[in-house]
Write a protein that holds these residues in place. Sequence first.
Motif, PDB file in Angstrom:
ATOM      1  N   GLU A 136     -33.417 -62.724  38.730  1.00  0.00           N
ATOM      2  CA  GLU A 136     -34.614 -62.207  39.382  1.00  0.00           C
ATOM      3  C   GLU A 136     -34.655 -62.520  40.872  1.00  0.00           C
ATOM      4  N   GLU A 137     -33.590 -63.189  41.377  1.00  0.00           N
ATOM      5  CA  GLU A 137     -33.455 -63.503  42.797  1.00  0.00           C
ATOM      6  C   GLU A 137     -34.720 -64.174  43.346  1.00  0.00           C
ATOM      7  N   ARG A 138     -35.179 -65.180  42.626  1.00  0.00           N
ATOM      8  CA  ARG A 138     -36.421 -65.845  43.010  1.00  0.00           C
ATOM      9  C   ARG A 138     -36.242 -66.780  44.192  1.00  0.00           C
ATOM     10  N   GLY A 139     -35.080 -67.357  44.343  1.00  0.00           N
ATOM     11  CA  GLY A 139     -34.850 -68.327  45.404  1.00  0.00           C
ATOM     12  C   GLY A 139     -33.680 -69.220  45.041  1.00  0.00           C
ATOM     13  N   GLN A 140     -33.618 -70.372  45.669  1.00  0.00           N
ATOM     14  CA  GLN A 140     -32.498 -71.296  45.444  1.00  0.00           C
ATOM     15  C   GLN A 140     -32.732 -72.120  44.180  1.00  0.00           C
ATOM     16  N   PHE A 141     -31.675 -72.322  43.429  1.00  0.00           N
ATOM     17  CA  PHE A 141     -31.713 -73.165  42.236  1.00  0.00           C
ATOM     18  C   PHE A 141     -30.539 -74.123  42.329  1.00  0.00           C
ATOM     19  N   LEU A 142     -30.824 -75.399  42.522  1.00  0.00           N
ATOM     20  CA  LEU A 142     -29.756 -76.397  42.631  1.00  0.00           C
ATOM     21  C   LEU A 142     -29.905 -77.416  41.520  1.00  0.00           C
ATOM     22  N   LEU A 143     -28.878 -77.526  40.699  1.00  0.00           N
ATOM     23  CA  LEU A 143     -28.831 -78.530  39.638  1.00  0.00           C
ATOM     24  C   LEU A 143     -27.894 -79.649  40.073  1.00  0.00           C
ATOM     25  N   VAL A 144     -28.460 -80.828  40.291  1.00  0.00           N
ATOM     26  CA  VAL A 144     -27.697 -82.002  40.693  1.00  0.00           C
ATOM     27  C   VAL A 144     -27.675 -82.956  39.513  1.00  0.00           C
ATOM     28  N   THR A 145     -26.518 -83.461  39.168  1.00  0.00           N
ATOM     29  CA  THR A 145     -26.461 -84.429  38.076  1.00  0.00           C
ATOM     30  C   THR A 145     -25.793 -85.720  38.530  1.00  0.00           C
ATOM     31  N   GLN A 146     -26.338 -86.819  38.038  1.00  0.00           N
ATOM     32  CA  GLN A 146     -25.699 -88.119  38.219  1.00  0.00           C
ATOM     33  C   GLN A 146     -24.651 -88.361  37.137  1.00  0.00           C
ATOM     34  N   ASN A 147     -24.612 -87.482  36.150  1.00  0.00           N
ATOM     35  CA  ASN A 147     -23.704 -87.660  35.021  1.00  0.00           C
ATOM     36  C   ASN A 147     -22.294 -87.212  35.380  1.00  0.00           C
TER      37      ASN A 147
END
Length: 237
Positions: A87-98
């Motif tokens: 839907e091109e809503r905006g930025q999506f950043l998934l950061v993991t410490q794992n």
Amino acid sequence: MSARQIRNIVILTGAGISAESGLGTFRDRGGIWEKFDWQKLATPEAFTADPESVHAFYNARRENLLAAQPNDAHRALAALELLWQAEERGQFLLVTQNIDDLHARGGSNEVLHMHGELLKSRCNHCGHLFEHEHAITPNTPCPACGRSGGLRPHVVWFGEMPLGLDTIYEALGACDLFVAIGTSGTVYPAAGFVTEAKAAGAWTVELSLQPGEVSTLFDERHYGPATKLVPEWAERV
């Protein structure tokens, strides 16, 4: 906050999101660092002094990871990412410490591993970084330079700088929503991400089994198993 007000999301995950997949947490009571001495297994100095023991420790972690499967929390975040992109809503950043790969196996397309990846190795001699699911010993040769004694797990040890911090801080400075999932809030710089997000005006949410060290900084807090909380939260968003 309504969905119309949210454009940019930053999500931080910790060991709690993978615990229900059978992977041990590190800092909780009964966690890995209560059973093992991190000073002898997770520092550059430990690797120099006793590479065989360090490799044995990470070989066991790698074997456990390969037997694990992503859970509903991983899959819910992947579904949310796909929706955001479609839907091109905006930025999506998934950061993991794992250091596990369960987000990717759960369907996430892009994951920033700030503490490295267990299923990768790199060579201290030539810098070569490569996918590696098998056990390593001090005698394992590098596939690029052929030298032995230099391969190490591609993980961030105590005393080393986390990866991708410039990207993370840039995203935090522009995010409308910051969510911390399954993280204790005791390890910096990740524990300070909520402060960075709030300074940018973001709404902040904690989803965890129990309150963490910085829980009071969050605008919204929910406690329980990740496989229950994360799908419910993702559906609301």
